[in-house]
Design an enzyme around this catalytic site. Structure first.
Site, mmCIF file in Angstrom:
data_model
loop_
_atom_site.group_PDB
_atom_site.id
_atom_site.type_symbol
_atom_site.label_atom_id
_atom_site.label_comp_id
_atom_site.label_asym_id
_atom_site.label_seq_id
_atom_site.Cartn_x
_atom_site.Cartn_y
_atom_site.Cartn_z
ATOM 1 N N ARG A 237 0.854 -1.255 0.081
ATOM 2 C CA ARG A 237 0.003 0.034 -0.034
ATOM 3 C C ARG A 237 1.025 1.123 -0.111
ATOM 4 O O ARG A 237 1.662 1.250 0.855
ATOM 5 C CB ARG A 237 -0.915 0.261 1.181
ATOM 6 C CG ARG A 237 -2.071 -1.144 1.032
ATOM 7 C CD ARG A 237 -2.947 -0.519 -0.036
ATOM 8 N NE ARG A 237 -4.394 -1.487 0.012
ATOM 9 C CZ ARG A 237 -4.361 -2.418 -1.115
ATOM 10 N NH1 ARG A 237 -3.220 -2.496 -1.832
ATOM 11 N NH2 ARG A 237 -5.119 -3.047 -1.140
ATOM 12 N N GLU A 266 -1.121 7.822 -5.669
ATOM 13 C CA GLU A 266 -1.620 7.583 -6.946
ATOM 14 C C GLU A 266 -2.893 7.658 -7.438
ATOM 15 O O GLU A 266 -3.761 7.908 -6.535
ATOM 16 C CB GLU A 266 -1.158 5.883 -7.039
ATOM 17 C CG GLU A 266 -2.138 4.979 -6.214
ATOM 18 C CD GLU A 266 -1.881 3.591 -6.248
ATOM 19 O OE1 GLU A 266 -2.814 2.813 -6.542
ATOM 20 O OE2 GLU A 266 -0.831 3.357 -5.764
ATOM 21 N N HIS A 284 0.840 0.023 -9.974
ATOM 22 C CA HIS A 284 0.075 -0.839 -9.165
ATOM 23 C C HIS A 284 -0.484 -2.096 -9.959
ATOM 24 O O HIS A 284 -1.663 -2.443 -10.065
ATOM 25 C CB HIS A 284 -1.357 0.086 -8.813
ATOM 26 C CG HIS A 284 -1.923 -0.547 -7.469
ATOM 27 N ND1 HIS A 284 -2.468 0.333 -6.485
ATOM 28 C CD2 HIS A 284 -1.995 -1.825 -6.901
ATOM 29 C CE1 HIS A 284 -3.004 -0.449 -5.346
ATOM 30 N NE2 HIS A 284 -2.443 -1.658 -5.788
#
Length: 326
Positions: A237, A266, A284
């Site tokens: 994360r 992000e 990601h």
């Protein structure tokens, strides 16, 4: 008997929801995610939601007047207000198995690319230049006999430990919950406190969830305690790392480099971070393989099927008392 109605909010491989479509009345559009507005205005028709790409906040939960289950198409469930869902008697379930190996693979990919400086090398060769890697300033780091510090020794962290040992790394770890002694011996890992981890690791990989105790855990003070030759890898994360502090540490060579699949801000990535040569980044994409996305969707589907058709909760993360859990 009418089939339970389920809506799938994101774009996932249809192979992953094949079983779900056989036993439930599924609303899904291939190749295009539903807008939040559409979901909010229609959610009262559904008993289940396979959630991807939207926040499961109070507004969404209130819109799901007949919801029994929110199945997150991921292992992380921080996008869902699990306490409010519990108040409403709605089970929130995640998909911890399908993400395990692909996320560990991405962690190793970032680790190798970072310590062997592949971003810098690729950039130089693409520019038409060449370098002599016998010069110390261009050398990377070998992994044999180096110390890997794993922060968060769950399913993914344990898989990373196994993969990293193939390179001859020694594994230390820190977690809120220490593993049983026999499992530590089986994995050949050593538990250490957090300070020991950050001071002794040559590479640190992050595998913890986003919790009040972990958000911002890796900050300026931590980077100052790490070895100047150490690397940090994050495929967990983005909020585990204070991004501005990391940028400063990378610019000032307080640490050697970083491999990042997730970011605090992000999808907006600061230019300061993007222009650094000692960081490699991906969007990601830890579970970004076809096989992984099929497995994750199938796992999320099974969570829905079990709850709606068998009244049995699988992978429940919010402790709704009236349901039996695996």
């Amino acid at each position: 008997m009418n089939k339970p109605k389920v809506i799938v909010t994101g774009v996932i491989p249809e192979e992953g929801i094949k079983q779900l479509k056989e036993v439930c009345d599924v609303t899904y559009t291939s190749g295009e995610a539903f807008s939040r507005e559409y979901v909010l205005s229609h959610l009262d028709q559904y008993q289940g939601i396979l959630l991807m790409g939207l926040k499961g906040d109070k507004e969404l939960i209130d819109a799901g007047k007949n919801l029994k289950v929110i199945a997150v198409n991921a292992v992380g469930f921080d996008a869902v207000d699990i306490d409010y869902a519990r108040e409403k008697g709605i089970v929130v379930a995640n998909a911890p198995q399908g993400v395990r190996l692909p996320t560990a693979e991405m962690t190793l990919a970032l680790l190798l690319a970072t310590v062997r400086r592949l971003y810098l090398y690729d950039k130089i060769v693409r520019s038409g230049q060449w370098i002599d890697v016998s010069e110390r300033c261009y050398m990377g780091m070998s992994l044999k006999d180096k110390v890997l510090g794993i922060y968060g020794m769950g399913r993914i962290g344990s898989q990373v430990a196994k993969l990293s040992q193939a390179f001859g790394m020694k594994i230390i770890y820190n977690d809120a919950h220490r593993l049983p002694e026999d499992l530590e011996k089986q994995l050949d890992v050593e538990y250490v406190d957090f300070d020991t981890l950050i001071k002794n690791a040559d590479v640190i990989t992050l595998h913890a969830p986003a919790l009040p105790s972990t958000i911002g855990k890796f900050n300026a003070a931590v980077f100052q305690e790490m070895k100047e030759t150490a690397f940090i890898i994050n495929a967990a994360r983005g909020v585990l790392i204070k991004q501005d502090d990391l940028i400063s540490a990378l610019k000032n060579r307080e640490i050697a480099g970083a491999g990042l699949d997730v970011f605090e801000t992000e999808p907006v990535i600061p230019e300061e971070l993007r222009k650094l040569d000692n960081v490699i980044m991906s969007p990601h994409a830890g579970t970004g393989t076809l096989e992984a996305r099929i497995d994750i969707a199938a796992e999320a589907s099974e969570n829905i099927i079990s709850l709606l058709l068998k009244d049995h909760a699988l992978n429940m993360v919010n402790d709704v008392k009236q349901y039996q859990v695996n």
